[in-house]
Design a protein around this motif. Structure first.
Motif, short mmCIF file in Angstrom:
data_model
loop_
_atom_site.label_atom_id
_atom_site.label_comp_id
_atom_site.label_asym_id
_atom_site.label_seq_id
_atom_site.Cartn_x
_atom_site.Cartn_y
_atom_site.Cartn_z
N UNK A 1 -3.47 -8.21 3.69
CA UNK A 1 -4.40 -8.57 2.64
C UNK A 1 -5.26 -9.74 3.03
N UNK A 2 -6.48 -9.70 2.55
CA UNK A 2 -7.41 -10.77 2.87
C UNK A 2 -6.99 -12.06 2.18
N UNK B 1 -0.46 1.76 -9.01
CA UNK B 1 -0.17 2.34 -7.70
C UNK B 1 -1.31 2.06 -6.73
N UNK B 2 -2.55 2.24 -7.19
CA UNK B 2 -3.69 1.98 -6.31
C UNK B 2 -3.75 0.52 -5.88
N UNK B 3 -3.33 -0.39 -6.76
CA UNK B 3 -3.37 -1.81 -6.41
C UNK B 3 -2.44 -2.14 -5.26
N UNK B 4 -1.45 -1.30 -5.00
CA UNK B 4 -0.54 -1.50 -3.88
C UNK B 4 -1.13 -0.98 -2.58
N UNK B 5 -2.25 -0.27 -2.66
CA UNK B 5 -2.85 0.32 -1.46
C UNK B 5 -4.28 -0.18 -1.20
N UNK B 6 -4.82 -0.95 -2.12
CA UNK B 6 -6.15 -1.53 -1.93
C UNK B 6 -5.98 -3.04 -1.91
N UNK B 7 -6.25 -3.65 -0.77
CA UNK B 7 -5.89 -5.05 -0.60
C UNK B 7 -6.61 -5.97 -1.58
N UNK C 1 -7.17 -5.43 -4.59
CA UNK C 1 -6.61 -5.25 -5.94
C UNK C 1 -5.20 -5.83 -6.06
N UNK C 2 -4.68 -6.44 -5.01
CA UNK C 2 -3.27 -6.85 -5.02
C UNK C 2 -2.98 -7.87 -6.13
N UNK C 3 -3.85 -8.84 -6.32
CA UNK C 3 -3.61 -9.85 -7.35
C UNK C 3 -3.67 -9.23 -8.74
N UNK C 4 -4.58 -8.28 -8.92
CA UNK C 4 -4.65 -7.60 -10.21
C UNK C 4 -3.39 -6.76 -10.44
N UNK C 5 -2.89 -6.12 -9.37
CA UNK C 5 -1.65 -5.37 -9.48
C UNK C 5 -0.47 -6.26 -9.83
#
Length: 380
Positions: free
Chosen positions: A14-15, A353-359, A361-365
């Motif tokens: 993740x960035x 689920x998408x937030x776990x695969x789009x870097x 979106x990680x904080x939103x997940x």
């Protein structure tokens, strides 16, 4: 270090850099406003499409299981669609008898409810009389003896208006439902074609792998969540129906079906079911003690379901931030009314689920997660 997770639209890590500035937030805000406006404007098209896509993810494991045993995808799609039709038709058939009885008795029920709630009108009148005596201003509520015109609704005209409303809305609803069924059939009959097209839209092999894993996790998460919630709601409907029968409530089957359906709507469905049970009990019983017991028993069953049963059977990974769930339900209710409230949580599951695969979106997940965060001193 990498945790082995594959990310879409980025590298394996993740960035960690900061955003590009306030201008990006302004662009994002404008985009969100336009997106919500477009979703609200296109609701008649997007609602059935969204429902069909969610059902596609739910039934895809069944289609894949049947395919491994030599059953054609088209036949599986046909069986699934017929099963959905028969399930909904059976539910409507079971509820039609009690519902017709309730509609026929509506004038008597409404009159009895007005008589039971007459004490509220007397209480308001007494409060106003006291206020008039205190400040010497205002006027008492007009009475029929003073020339108040009591409006009496013509029951036949009200019935005709209701029938006209049903005649107008029924073709539209049937058209929406037909669109859901046809789209679901074609999506399932196409097999893994949609998956392949989505995967092939990415250039790098790691992005293709991440996209495929995301699709498989979406179908697994949605299937697990909706199947668990459906069986839990079925048990709740049976329990509510049995409780209403034990209390001597009319049409307990209708209460059970209503509890099953309404519980797919978080928060608001429970409130509506408890309020309906309490109001009907207020009409049926002569005192106020029994309506409180009826509504209280409904509330206790809902509390057991929400605090004990659902947390036990729903995977910990699918638990959501309760504040986000409530805001999501209200937002989708504003956008798409009742259907929006039903799909609010499944859409959150997909986003999670998408937030776990789009870097990006990680904080939103992480914000969507329902687990208790670590204390700040342990995070440092």
């Amino acid at each position: 270090m990498s945790d082995g997770r594959h990310y879409l639209f980025g590298g394996d890590e993740p960035a960690t850099g900061k955003g590009s500035g306030v201008s990006n937030w302004a662009v994002i805000g404008i985009f969100l406003i336009l997106l919500f406006a477009a979703v609200a404007a296109a609701r008649d098209f997007l609602m059935p499409v969204t429902l069909a896509i969610l059902l596609f993810f739910v039934f895809t494991p069944l289609r894949r299981y049947a395919g491994r045993r030599g059953i054609p995808d088209t036949l599986t799609a046909l069986v699934v669609c017929l099963g959905v039709l028969l399930s909904i038709g059976g539910l409507i058939l079971i509820a039609s008898g009690p519902a017709n009885e309730a509609i026929q008795n509506y004038p008597a029920i409404a009159d009895a409810l007005r008589q039971k709630l007459a004490f509220l009108k007397d209480a308001v009148r007494n409060v106003q009389d006291v206020a008039v005596e205190i400040d010497g201003s205002g006027a008492a509520l007009p009475t029929a003896a003073e020339g108040q015109v009591v409006a009496v609704t013509d029951q036949s005209s009200a019935t005709m208006s209701a029938l006209q409303g049903m005649a107008i809305s029924t073709p539209f609803l049937l058209g929406q439902f037909a669109l859901v069924m046809f789209l679901l059939f074609f999506m399932m009959a196409s097999g893994d074609l949609l998956y392949l097209k989505i995967v092939q839209s990415f250039d790098k092999m790691k992005d293709k792998r991440a996209a495929y894993l995301a699709l498989r996790e979406i179908e697994a998460s949605l299937g697990n969540y909706l199947s668990a919630i459906t069986f839990i709601n079925l048990g709740l409907g049976i329990a509510v129906g049995a409780a209403m029968w034990l209390w001597g409530m009319p049409t307990p089957i209708l209460f059970g079906i209503a509890a099953f359906v309404l519980n797919f709507i978080p928060f608001l469905g429970s409130i509506a079911g408890i309020a309906a049970a309490g109001l009907v009990a207020l009409v049926v019983f002569d005192d106020l003690y029994m309506p409180l017991l009826v509504a209280g028993s409904y509330f206790v069953l809902m509390a057991i379901e929400g605090q004990v049963i659902t947390p036990y059977f729903v995977s910990k990974r699918l638990k959501m931030n309760i504040v986000v769930v409530f805001l999501s339900v209200t937002l989708w209710a504003w956008l798409w009314s009742v259907i929006g409230m039903v799909i609010a949580v499944p859409v959150l599951v997909v986003v999670r689920v998408l937030s776990e695969h789009i870097q990006s979106w990680e904080k939103f997940g992480n914000f969507l997660e329902g687990d208790e965060p670590l204390p700040l001193e342990e995070q440092e």
